[in-house]
Design a protein around this motif. Structure first.
Motif, short mmCIF file in Angstrom:
data_model
loop_
_atom_site.label_atom_id
_atom_site.label_comp_id
_atom_site.label_asym_id
_atom_site.label_seq_id
_atom_site.Cartn_x
_atom_site.Cartn_y
_atom_site.Cartn_z
N LEU A 1 -4.47 2.03 -6.54
CA LEU A 1 -3.08 2.04 -6.99
C LEU A 1 -3.10 1.54 -8.42
N ASN B 1 -0.89 0.84 -11.37
CA ASN B 1 0.52 0.65 -11.69
C ASN B 1 0.68 0.07 -13.09
N SER B 2 1.64 0.60 -13.83
CA SER B 2 1.91 0.12 -15.18
C SER B 2 3.38 0.32 -15.48
N SER C 1 1.49 5.22 -11.47
CA SER C 1 2.93 5.09 -11.73
C SER C 1 3.42 6.33 -12.49
N GLU D 1 1.36 10.89 -8.50
CA GLU D 1 2.32 9.95 -9.11
C GLU D 1 3.18 9.35 -8.01
N LYS D 2 3.45 8.05 -8.13
CA LYS D 2 4.25 7.33 -7.13
C LYS D 2 5.22 6.39 -7.82
N PHE E 1 6.25 2.81 -7.46
CA PHE E 1 5.76 1.60 -6.81
C PHE E 1 6.84 0.52 -6.80
N GLU F 1 8.49 -2.95 -7.71
CA GLU F 1 8.41 -3.58 -9.03
C GLU F 1 7.60 -4.88 -9.05
N ASN G 1 4.79 -7.69 -7.93
CA ASN G 1 3.43 -7.63 -7.38
C ASN G 1 3.38 -7.96 -5.89
N LEU H 1 4.48 -4.94 -4.08
CA LEU H 1 3.45 -3.90 -4.20
C LEU H 1 2.31 -4.18 -3.23
#
Length: 107
Positions: A21, A23-24, A48, A68-69, A71, A73, A75, A78
């Motif tokens: 995963l 994520n950014s 992301s 693409e997902k 996620f 917000e 942590n 997530l």
């Protein structure tokens, strides 16, 4: 961001499926550099929105999936989502700024 993936020292060639995963808060280009990962094994890269994964030359991309997902917000959310979705999380890393990320995969 360059994502370096290679097996832990006790594993010569990593031969198991993996899910990442990535994520950014801003869209990124994730460039993969892999070593000693067996070809033909399913590897999933969830990114992301707006982000992409670029694979180096070779056949690694043939067995890799990118999706693409949206996620959660925070942590904590997530991590909970990933545990619910995949049953386990073996590694979780948060970085504020980085050009290179090194991840050892294995048992």
């Amino acid at each position: 961001v360059m994502l370096h993936l290679n097996p832990i020292s006790s594993v010569h060639i990593h031969q198991k499926p993996l899910v990442f995963l990535l994520n950014s808060p801003l869209p990124l280009v994730w460039k993969l550099k892999t070593e000693r990962l067996a070809p033909g094994i399913r590897r999933v890269f969830l990114v992301s929105l707006g982000s992409v994964v670029q694979f180096e030359k070779g056949n690694f991309s043939l067995s890799a999936e990118t999706e693409e997902k949206v996620f959660p917000e925070k942590n904590e959310h997530l991590l909970q989502w990933a545990q619910k979705e995949y049953g386990a999380v073996t590694s979780f890393t948060e970085l504020k700024i980085s050009r290179n990320i090194y991840i050892k995969v294995g048992e």
